[in-house]
Structure formats: structure tokens, C-alpha cells
Design a protein around this motif. Structure first.
Motif, short mmCIF file in Angstrom:
data_model
loop_
_atom_site.label_atom_id
_atom_site.label_comp_id
_atom_site.label_asym_id
_atom_site.label_seq_id
_atom_site.Cartn_x
_atom_site.Cartn_y
_atom_site.Cartn_z
N HIS A 89 6.33 1.68 23.15
CA HIS A 89 6.84 2.50 22.06
C HIS A 89 6.87 3.93 22.58
O HIS A 89 5.82 4.53 22.81
N GLN A 90 8.07 4.49 22.82
CA GLN A 90 8.19 5.82 23.40
C GLN A 90 8.99 6.74 22.47
O GLN A 90 9.98 6.30 21.88
N LEU A 91 8.55 7.99 22.40
CA LEU A 91 9.25 9.00 21.61
C LEU A 91 9.73 10.11 22.55
O LEU A 91 9.02 10.47 23.49
N GLN A 92 10.92 10.62 22.24
CA GLN A 92 11.47 11.75 22.99
C GLN A 92 12.13 12.69 22.01
O GLN A 92 12.96 12.25 21.19
N ALA A 93 11.76 13.96 22.06
CA ALA A 93 12.39 14.96 21.18
C ALA A 93 13.86 15.10 21.55
O ALA A 93 14.22 15.06 22.73
N THR A 94 14.70 15.27 20.53
CA THR A 94 16.13 15.51 20.72
C THR A 94 16.50 16.74 19.89
O THR A 94 15.71 17.17 19.05
N PRO A 95 17.68 17.29 20.08
CA PRO A 95 18.08 18.45 19.28
C PRO A 95 18.10 18.18 17.77
O PRO A 95 17.92 19.09 16.97
N THR A 96 18.28 16.92 17.38
CA THR A 96 18.37 16.59 15.95
C THR A 96 17.15 15.82 15.44
O THR A 96 17.14 15.39 14.29
N GLY A 97 16.15 15.61 16.28
CA GLY A 97 14.97 14.88 15.84
C GLY A 97 14.26 14.17 16.96
O GLY A 97 13.74 14.80 17.87
N THR A 98 14.30 12.82 16.93
CA THR A 98 13.51 12.02 17.87
C THR A 98 14.28 10.78 18.27
O THR A 98 14.88 10.11 17.44
N ARG A 99 14.24 10.49 19.56
CA ARG A 99 14.77 9.21 20.06
C ARG A 99 13.55 8.31 20.27
O ARG A 99 12.60 8.66 20.97
N VAL A 100 13.59 7.13 19.69
CA VAL A 100 12.52 6.15 19.84
C VAL A 100 13.05 4.98 20.66
O VAL A 100 14.13 4.46 20.39
N THR A 101 12.28 4.59 21.66
CA THR A 101 12.61 3.44 22.47
C THR A 101 11.51 2.40 22.29
O THR A 101 10.33 2.70 22.49
N LEU A 102 11.91 1.23 21.87
CA LEU A 102 11.00 0.09 21.72
C LEU A 102 11.38 -0.92 22.78
O LEU A 102 12.57 -1.24 22.92
N ASP A 103 10.42 -1.40 23.54
CA ASP A 103 10.75 -2.43 24.51
C ASP A 103 9.69 -3.52 24.51
O ASP A 103 8.57 -3.31 24.07
N LEU A 104 10.09 -4.69 24.97
CA LEU A 104 9.21 -5.83 25.03
C LEU A 104 9.47 -6.58 26.33
O LEU A 104 10.63 -6.86 26.66
N ARG A 105 8.38 -6.87 27.04
CA ARG A 105 8.48 -7.58 28.31
C ARG A 105 7.57 -8.81 28.25
O ARG A 105 6.41 -8.70 27.87
#
Length: 143
Positions: A89-105
Motif C-alpha cells: 500500500h503506497q501513497l504519493q503526493a500529487t498536485p491534486t491530492g494523493t496517488r495510491v498504489t495497491l499491489d498483491l504478489r
């Protein structure tokens, strides 16, 4: 087997992080979780935290946090005979808020069988979690 889902959320990373790490309430905003319990909810969520999760059409599983970067990411895993599942579960700030990346391995000798049996369901659950998180963060007033 590896699956990834990304979502752009119009909310500050701190607000998204607060919802994402309040894991015992995930069942209130995503239908991919039937029941979720932390045996030690009074302790801060972080490395070593344990969570029991029951998802529709899947057996309940104990997950443990193995990596944690405050307001940035966490990873947890669970094991079953012949397979290990790791979810990030990763968060990255963006100009309009947050990009969330969910991954499963899924790894191990039975990973291919898991992919055949559950690949479509896993992709669906990741999409439901991303959409649920977005909806929860964009419609819940921040303090």
C-alpha cells in the motif's frame, strides 16, 4: 503472480493515510472485506502489527505488517500451505491530492494454482479497495 491497482484521490496524503491505516474499519468502505480484526487495537499500527481478515469467497487469514513508512507505505503478508501472499500500500503526493498504489504478489509452489483459481477475484478486490478508499477519503470531512 502480481497485480497492481492505482487510484488518484482528491485528498491530502495525511488524510488518506489515516483512513488506510485504520484497518479495523476497512469493512465499512470496501465490500472486499467482510470482517477485519486487530488483536491489539490499542497499539500503534506498524511493523509487527497483526490483523485477521475475512474476505468474501476466501478463508480468513492472519496478516502481519513487515514494512512500514509513516504516511508513505506499508506492506503486510500472510502464508498458506505452498504460498505466500504479500500486499503493498503506497501513497504519493500529487498536485491534486494523493496517488495510491495497491499491489498483491503471490509466491511459492502453489502460486500458479492461486493465479488460476483466484486471479480474477484478486483483481476485482484490489479495484474495489481502491474505489472504496477514494470514495471514503473524498466524501468524509477532515478534522
Amino acid at each position: 503472480m502480481f497485480h497492481r491497482e492505482q487510484v488518484e484521490i482528491e485528498a491530502e496524503p495525511a488524510a488518506v493515510w489515516a483512513v488506510l491505516t485504520d484497518v479495523q474499519h476497512w469493512h465499512t468502505w470496501t465490500p472486499s472485506i467482510e470482517l477485519i480484526r486487530r488483536p491489539d487495537p490499542e497499539r500503534p499500527f506498524g511493523v509487527g502489527s497483526r490483523v485477521w481478515i475475512k474476505q468474501p469467497r476466501l478463508r480468513g487469514a492472519h496478516w502481519q505488517v513487515t514494512a512500514y513508512e509513516p504516511e508513505r507505505s506499508f506492506v503486510w503478508h500472510t502464508r498458506a500451505p505452498g504460498a505466500k501472499t504479500e500486499a503493498g500500500h503506497q501513497l504519493q503526493a500529487t498536485p491534486t491530492g494523493t496517488r495510491v498504489t495497491l499491489d498483491l504478489r503471490l509466491t511459492g509452489p502453489l502460486a500458479l494454482l492461486g493465479r488460476l483459481l483466484y486471479g480474477r477475484l484478486i483483481r476485482r478486490y484490489l479495484a474495489l479497495e481502491a474505489l472504496g478508499l477514494k470514495t471514503q477519503c473524498e466524501t468524509t470531512p477532515t478534522a
